[in-house]
Design an enzyme around this catalytic site. Structure first.
Site, PDB file in Angstrom:
ATOM      1  N   PRO A  11       0.900  -1.270   0.033  1.00 18.14           N
ATOM      2  CA  PRO A  11       0.022   0.152  -0.005  1.00 18.14           C
ATOM      3  C   PRO A  11       0.826   1.322  -0.035  1.00 18.14           C
ATOM      4  CG  PRO A  11      -0.020  -1.107   2.077  1.00 18.14           C
ATOM      5  CD  PRO A  11       0.489  -2.087   1.107  1.00 18.14           C
ATOM      6  N   ASN A  12       0.243   2.162  -0.761  1.00 20.44           N
ATOM      7  CA  ASN A  12       0.793   3.697  -0.973  1.00 20.44           C
ATOM      8  C   ASN A  12       2.156   3.423  -1.782  1.00 20.44           C
ATOM      9  OD1 ASN A  12      -1.126   4.735   0.798  1.00 20.44           O
ATOM     10  ND2 ASN A  12      -0.155   3.770   2.487  1.00 20.44           N
ATOM     11  N   ARG A  19       4.951  11.057  -2.811  1.00 24.24           N
ATOM     12  CA  ARG A  19       4.623  10.707  -1.165  1.00 24.24           C
ATOM     13  C   ARG A  19       5.695  11.050  -0.339  1.00 24.24           C
ATOM     14  NH1 ARG A  19       4.619   4.865   1.347  1.00 24.24           N
ATOM     15  NH2 ARG A  19       4.072   5.110   3.428  1.00 24.24           N
ATOM     16  N   TYR A  24      11.013   8.842   1.195  1.00 26.44           N
ATOM     17  CA  TYR A  24      11.141   7.792  -0.069  1.00 26.44           C
ATOM     18  C   TYR A  24      11.628   7.901  -1.063  1.00 26.44           C
ATOM     19  CZ  TYR A  24       7.704   5.780   3.506  1.00 26.44           C
ATOM     20  OH  TYR A  24       7.147   5.486   4.603  1.00 26.44           O
ATOM     21  N   ASN A  75       8.088  -5.566  -0.552  1.00 22.43           N
ATOM     22  CA  ASN A  75       8.018  -4.328   0.228  1.00 22.43           C
ATOM     23  C   ASN A  75       6.487  -4.447   0.586  1.00 22.43           C
ATOM     24  OD1 ASN A  75       7.639  -2.035   1.789  1.00 22.43           O
ATOM     25  ND2 ASN A  75       8.945  -0.643   0.282  1.00 22.43           N
ATOM     26  N   ALA A  78       2.780  -0.801   5.029  1.00 21.39           N
ATOM     27  CA  ALA A  78       2.608  -0.780   6.078  1.00 21.39           C
ATOM     28  C   ALA A  78       1.794  -2.138   6.799  1.00 21.39           C
ATOM     29  CB  ALA A  78       1.343   0.195   6.579  1.00 21.39           C
ATOM     30  N   HIS A  81       3.846  -4.330   9.095  1.00 25.71           N
ATOM     31  CA  HIS A  81       3.736  -4.337  10.751  1.00 25.71           C
ATOM     32  C   HIS A  81       2.438  -4.927  11.025  1.00 25.71           C
ATOM     33  CE1 HIS A  81       6.866  -1.559   9.562  1.00 25.71           C
ATOM     34  NE2 HIS A  81       6.102  -0.813   9.042  1.00 25.71           N
ATOM     35  N   ASP A  88       1.335 -15.666   6.433  1.00 24.61           N
ATOM     36  CA  ASP A  88       1.062 -17.052   6.344  1.00 24.61           C
ATOM     37  C   ASP A  88       0.993 -17.425   4.948  1.00 24.61           C
ATOM     38  OD1 ASP A  88       0.415 -17.361   8.983  1.00 24.61           O
ATOM     39  OD2 ASP A  88      -1.905 -17.238   8.818  1.00 24.61           O
ATOM     40  N   GLU A  99      12.685  -9.144   1.950  1.00 25.66           N
ATOM     41  CA  GLU A  99      11.845  -8.055   2.385  1.00 25.66           C
ATOM     42  C   GLU A  99      12.766  -6.973   2.212  1.00 25.66           C
ATOM     43  OE1 GLU A  99      10.865  -8.715   6.397  1.00 25.66           O
ATOM     44  OE2 GLU A  99      10.128  -6.515   6.688  1.00 25.66           O
ATOM     45  N   HIS A 101      12.622  -2.345   2.678  1.00 27.72           N
ATOM     46  CA  HIS A 101      12.044  -0.959   3.072  1.00 27.72           C
ATOM     47  C   HIS A 101      12.883  -0.037   2.803  1.00 27.72           C
ATOM     48  CE1 HIS A 101       9.289  -3.267   5.373  1.00 27.72           C
ATOM     49  NE2 HIS A 101      10.222  -4.080   5.841  1.00 27.72           N
ATOM     50  N   ILE A 102      12.307   0.982   1.912  1.00 28.49           N
ATOM     51  CA  ILE A 102      13.248   2.130   1.444  1.00 28.49           C
ATOM     52  C   ILE A 102      13.689   3.049   2.566  1.00 28.49           C
ATOM     53  CG2 ILE A 102      12.949   4.250   0.198  1.00 28.49           C
ATOM     54  CD1 ILE A 102      10.444   2.689  -1.406  1.00 28.49           C
ATOM     55  N   SER A 103      12.895   3.117   3.562  1.00 32.55           N
ATOM     56  CA  SER A 103      13.392   3.929   4.675  1.00 32.55           C
ATOM     57  C   SER A 103      13.704   2.790   5.814  1.00 32.55           C
ATOM     58  CB  SER A 103      12.382   4.637   5.336  1.00 32.55           C
ATOM     59  OG  SER A 103      11.220   3.761   5.823  1.00 32.55           O
ATOM     60  N   ARG A 108      12.483   4.942  12.886  1.00 38.37           N
ATOM     61  CA  ARG A 108      11.421   5.699  12.695  1.00 38.37           C
ATOM     62  C   ARG A 108      10.646   5.310  14.094  1.00 38.37           C
ATOM     63  NH1 ARG A 108       8.875   4.937   6.782  1.00 38.37           N
ATOM     64  NH2 ARG A 108       7.648   6.915   7.675  1.00 38.37           N
ATOM     65  N   ARG A 112       7.049   0.632  13.778  1.00 36.25           N
ATOM     66  CA  ARG A 112       7.451   0.241  12.554  1.00 36.25           C
ATOM     67  C   ARG A 112       8.603  -0.838  12.696  1.00 36.25           C
ATOM     68  NH1 ARG A 112       5.266   3.701   8.244  1.00 36.25           N
ATOM     69  NH2 ARG A 112       4.838   5.700   9.400  1.00 36.25           N
TER      70      ARG A 112
HETATM   71  C1  DQA Z   1       8.025   0.981   4.104  1.00 33.01           C
HETATM   72  C2  DQA Z   1       8.172   1.367   5.726  1.00 33.01           C
HETATM   73  C3  DQA Z   1       6.885   1.279   6.187  1.00 33.01           C
HETATM   74  O1  DQA Z   1       6.753   1.366   7.404  1.00 33.01           O
HETATM   75  C4  DQA Z   1       5.889   1.861   5.614  1.00 33.01           C
HETATM   76  O2  DQA Z   1       4.444   1.717   5.975  1.00 33.01           O
HETATM   77  C5  DQA Z   1       5.746   2.048   3.974  1.00 33.01           C
HETATM   78  C6  DQA Z   1       6.913   1.807   3.376  1.00 33.01           C
HETATM   79  C7  DQA Z   1       9.400   1.497   3.298  1.00 33.01           C
HETATM   80  O3  DQA Z   1       9.536   1.048   2.341  1.00 33.01           O
HETATM   81  O4  DQA Z   1      10.373   2.201   3.904  1.00 33.01           O
HETATM   82  O5  DQA Z   1       4.842   2.177   3.382  1.00 33.01           O
HETATM   83  O6  DQA Z   1       7.965  -0.170   3.991  1.00 33.01           O
END
Ligand code: DQA
Length: 147
Positions: A11-12, A19, A24, A75, A78, A81, A88, A99, A101-103, A108, A112
């Protein structure tokens, strides 16, 4: 046979580049998918990218990967978490899972810091910006050569 890596963004992440660019970065999702495809091709791998804001869609793609892909880079946004359902689904996939994560999620908010997906992932990259996707593909090439 060419091995396929499924790249899943949650998502997002469709808003990448627009964003919170201070967190990011300015690259778009299309830029990220193109970078990942190039990295995969350099290792003789095919890349199948997907993004969804819907948990059930991500789960359905992971199920599809059981039949059509040898590895998953994810990735989960959210859902990282919150989603036992994505954990599953990944547990029902037999190949390597990385896995991304960009950040740097550990720098943070504390919510997270926990990842359900990390209970399954063979490796985690966080805080390398969108370069993390390329590094994950490179690591995946190594893992797939071994397997
Ligand atoms: C994320 C980190 C997550 O906590 C956040 O909800 C995201 C992006 C990252 O790529 O840093 O949507 O997965």
């Amino acid at each position: 046979m060419t091995k396929t890596v499924m790249l899943l963004n949650g998502p997002n992440l469709n808003l990448l580049g627009k964003r919170q660019p201070e967190i990011y970065g300015r690259e778009t999702l299309a830029d990220v998918e193109a970078m990942a495809k190039k990295a995969a091709a350099a290792h003789g791998l095919a890349l199948r990218p997907h993004q969804s804001n819907a948990e059930h869609q991500i789960i359905d793609w992971i199920h599809e990967a059981r039949e059509t892909a040898q590895a998953i880079v994810i990735n989960p946004g959210a859902f990282t978490h919150t989603s036992i359902a994505i954990l599953d689904a990944l547990n029902a996939f037999e190949g390597p899972v990385l896995e991304v994560h960009i950040s740097n999620v550990h720098k943070r908010e504390s919510f997270r810091h926990h990842s359900y997906v990390s209970l399954r992932a063979d490796g985690v990259i966080a805080g390398f910006g969108v370069q993390g996707y390329v590094l994950a593909i490179e690591r995946m090439a190594t893992l797939l050569k071994r397997g």
